[in-house]
Design a protein around this motif. Structure first.
Motif, PDB file in Angstrom:
ATOM      1  N   LYS A  63       0.712  -1.106  -0.020  1.00  0.00           N
ATOM      2  CA  LYS A  63      -0.013  -0.190   0.144  1.00  0.00           C
ATOM      3  C   LYS A  63       0.723   1.275  -0.004  1.00  0.00           C
ATOM      4  CE  LYS A  63      -3.900  -2.259   2.398  1.00  0.00           C
ATOM      5  NZ  LYS A  63      -4.745  -2.262   3.873  1.00  0.00           N
ATOM      6  N   TRP A  84      -6.856   1.385   0.353  1.00  0.00           N
ATOM      7  CA  TRP A  84      -6.493   1.707   1.812  1.00  0.00           C
ATOM      8  C   TRP A  84      -7.178   0.667   2.732  1.00  0.00           C
ATOM      9  CZ3 TRP A  84      -9.467   2.933   5.976  1.00  0.00           C
ATOM     10  CH2 TRP A  84     -10.652   3.676   5.842  1.00  0.00           C
ATOM     11  N   HIS A  85      -8.172   0.430   2.637  1.00  0.00           N
ATOM     12  CA  HIS A  85      -9.211  -0.336   3.417  1.00  0.00           C
ATOM     13  C   HIS A  85      -9.341  -1.954   3.165  1.00  0.00           C
ATOM     14  CE1 HIS A  85     -12.018  -0.041   0.049  1.00  0.00           C
ATOM     15  NE2 HIS A  85     -12.047   1.157  -0.026  1.00  0.00           N
ATOM     16  N   ASP A  88      -8.879  -4.922   5.649  1.00  0.00           N
ATOM     17  CA  ASP A  88      -9.085  -4.316   6.884  1.00  0.00           C
ATOM     18  C   ASP A  88     -10.518  -3.908   7.342  1.00  0.00           C
ATOM     19  OD1 ASP A  88      -9.000  -2.554   9.044  1.00  0.00           O
ATOM     20  OD2 ASP A  88      -7.624  -0.956   8.136  1.00  0.00           O
ATOM     21  N   GLY A  91     -11.234  -0.874   9.394  1.00  0.00           N
ATOM     22  CA  GLY A  91     -11.222   0.302   8.678  1.00  0.00           C
ATOM     23  C   GLY A  91     -12.657   0.382   7.679  1.00  0.00           C
ATOM     24  N   GLN A  92     -13.113  -0.709   7.317  1.00  0.00           N
ATOM     25  CA  GLN A  92     -14.386  -0.827   6.578  1.00  0.00           C
ATOM     26  C   GLN A  92     -15.728  -0.183   7.493  1.00  0.00           C
ATOM     27  OE1 GLN A  92     -14.919  -4.397   4.325  1.00  0.00           O
ATOM     28  NE2 GLN A  92     -12.656  -4.318   3.812  1.00  0.00           N
ATOM     29  N   LYS A  93     -15.484  -0.680   8.775  1.00  0.00           N
ATOM     30  CA  LYS A  93     -16.527  -0.382   9.656  1.00  0.00           C
ATOM     31  C   LYS A  93     -16.765   1.080   9.669  1.00  0.00           C
ATOM     32  CE  LYS A  93     -17.753  -0.331  14.560  1.00  0.00           C
ATOM     33  NZ  LYS A  93     -17.906   1.040  14.623  1.00  0.00           N
ATOM     34  N   TYR A  94     -15.646   1.956   9.860  1.00  0.00           N
ATOM     35  CA  TYR A  94     -15.865   3.325   9.899  1.00  0.00           C
ATOM     36  C   TYR A  94     -16.113   3.781   8.577  1.00  0.00           C
ATOM     37  CZ  TYR A  94     -13.446   2.069  14.261  1.00  0.00           C
ATOM     38  OH  TYR A  94     -13.159   1.737  15.349  1.00  0.00           O
ATOM     39  N   LEU A  95     -15.631   3.525   7.578  1.00  0.00           N
ATOM     40  CA  LEU A  95     -15.784   4.092   6.163  1.00  0.00           C
ATOM     41  C   LEU A  95     -17.253   3.748   5.823  1.00  0.00           C
ATOM     42  CD1 LEU A  95     -14.585   5.189   3.478  1.00  0.00           C
ATOM     43  CD2 LEU A  95     -14.443   2.546   2.866  1.00  0.00           C
ATOM     44  N   ARG A 131      -9.406  -8.571  11.757  1.00  0.00           N
ATOM     45  CA  ARG A 131      -9.518  -7.545  10.697  1.00  0.00           C
ATOM     46  C   ARG A 131      -9.070  -7.980   9.397  1.00  0.00           C
ATOM     47  NH1 ARG A 131      -5.673  -2.569  12.596  1.00  0.00           N
ATOM     48  NH2 ARG A 131      -6.915  -1.539  11.030  1.00  0.00           N
ATOM     49  N   GLU A 294     -18.658  -6.568   3.737  1.00  0.00           N
ATOM     50  CA  GLU A 294     -17.307  -6.231   3.683  1.00  0.00           C
ATOM     51  C   GLU A 294     -17.371  -5.816   2.097  1.00  0.00           C
ATOM     52  OE1 GLU A 294     -14.245  -9.576   3.572  1.00  0.00           O
ATOM     53  OE2 GLU A 294     -15.697  -9.840   5.275  1.00  0.00           O
TER      54      GLU A 294
END
Length: 337
Positions: A63, A84-85, A88, A91-95, A131, A294
């Motif tokens: 990355k 970037w996610h 992860d 990261g995907q949860k927040y995205l 994750r 996801e």
């Protein structure tokens, strides 16, 4: 345009090289693992690399290298917004929450105390996930509070290996019994109980956090949607007997008429909103409502079983599917604009 392609056997790069040869597109094979990679690509206009989340070397720097090349002004695949996610789930949860996408309700904790307080009040079953991991690896159904507490305690002590050989063997045994796994693959999985490869040993332990999702019952399939530009591929995947996971089951149900068009529309909308070059989305249904599980960029280079694709207006075209070709064509088109 001259494209630098980092080659990895069995990845999209096999198809990209053939495509460039057949269509007279200038390209250069490069080795991203060499320290002089930036010099290697100096005479190129773009960079493509289908890196693997299962390779410890790729996890260390892929990355970062892609971001750096993109920062220099060269188009890259996958780009920052797309990758970037990747691998992860935290990261995907927040995205997904940030854009109010319909995500399966998820819970992330970064201290043991907070996680235990949640577990004492939560209803079960829940789904525990690390994750990273694909094909339903590192995913467990947690039936009781006692199991959750045990996982939480381990997450904040010795942690979890990124590769679970016993869980892998159980999956291969289930696949073998259903005729979806050759015997030599089963045997190879068995020996991994005793002989761990050096590459697996170098993968970092997962610890210092814990992640759960609500368990959504009564799903004997999930829905996989792949969005590349204005083309959308979709199919359902069956759940293995005695399991709750469809990912990694190899039970492919490509009948396009059975795909929930709400999943197609949702995947396209999210992909457009996030600016993804490719979005590989998994959905389950809570009663009648589709929910995101996801998203990924790195997927099998296949999908040849699919019957065709939808466009952005959800009009279906029956056609053979060649996913790596769709990716490089979309990349070249967008890089030339």
């Amino acid at each position: 345009m001259k494209i630098a392609i980092c080659c990895r056997k069995g990845s999209f790069s096999d198809y990209w090289l053939t495509y460039c040869e057949e269509n007279g597109i200038s390209y250069k094979k490069v080795d991203a693992y060499q320290s002089d990679i930036m010099k290697q690509i100096e005479d190129c206009d773009a960079f493509m690399w289908h890196f693997s989340h299962l390779d410890y070397k790729d996890k260390v720097f892929a990355k970062q290298l892609l971001y750096s090349i993109e920062a220099s002004g060269k188009p890259v695949f996958p780009n920052f917004k797309t990758v970037w996610h990747f691998d992860d789930k935290l990261g995907q949860k927040y995205l997904f929450e940030s854009i109010k996408a319909p995500l399966v309700t998820s819970y992330a904790f970064y201290t043991k105390q907070e996680a235990l307080l949640w577990a004492n009040k939560a209803s079960f079953p829940k789904v525990f996930k690390l994750r990273g991991g694909a094909g339903s690896t590192n995913v467990k159904l947690v039936d009781t509070r006692k199991e959750a507490v045990s996982l939480i305690s381990r997450a904040f002590s010795r942690g979890f290996s990124a590769y679970d050989p016993l869980a892998s063997l159980k999956d291969r045994w289930r696949d073998y019994r259903s005729g979806k796994c050759p015997f030599f693959v089963l045997l190879k999985s068995f020996f991994r109980l005793f002989i761990v490869s050096s590459a697996i040993k170098l993968l970092p332990l997962e610890k210092g956090y814990v992640y759960f999702q609500d368990f959504i019952p009564n799903n004997d399939t999930d829905t996989r949607i792949v969005v590349i530009g204005d083309k959308i591929i979709g199919e359902r995947r069956g759940v293995r007997n005695g399991d709750f996971r469809a990912s990694g089951s190899h039970i492919l149900l490509p009948d396009a008429s059975k795909v929930d068009m709400r999943c197609v529309q949702l995947a396209y909308n999210v992909s457009q909103k996030l600016g993804l070059q490719i979005g590989v989305f998994d959905f389950v249904h809570d009663k009648d409502n589709p929910l995101l599980v996801e998203v990924s960029y790195g997927t099998d280079p296949d999908y040849t079983e699919c019957e065709g694709y939808w466009n952005e207006k959800l009009q279906f075209t029956s056609a053979p599917i060649n996913l790596p070709k769709m990716i490089i064509e979309s990349f070249i088109q967008n890089s030339s604009n």
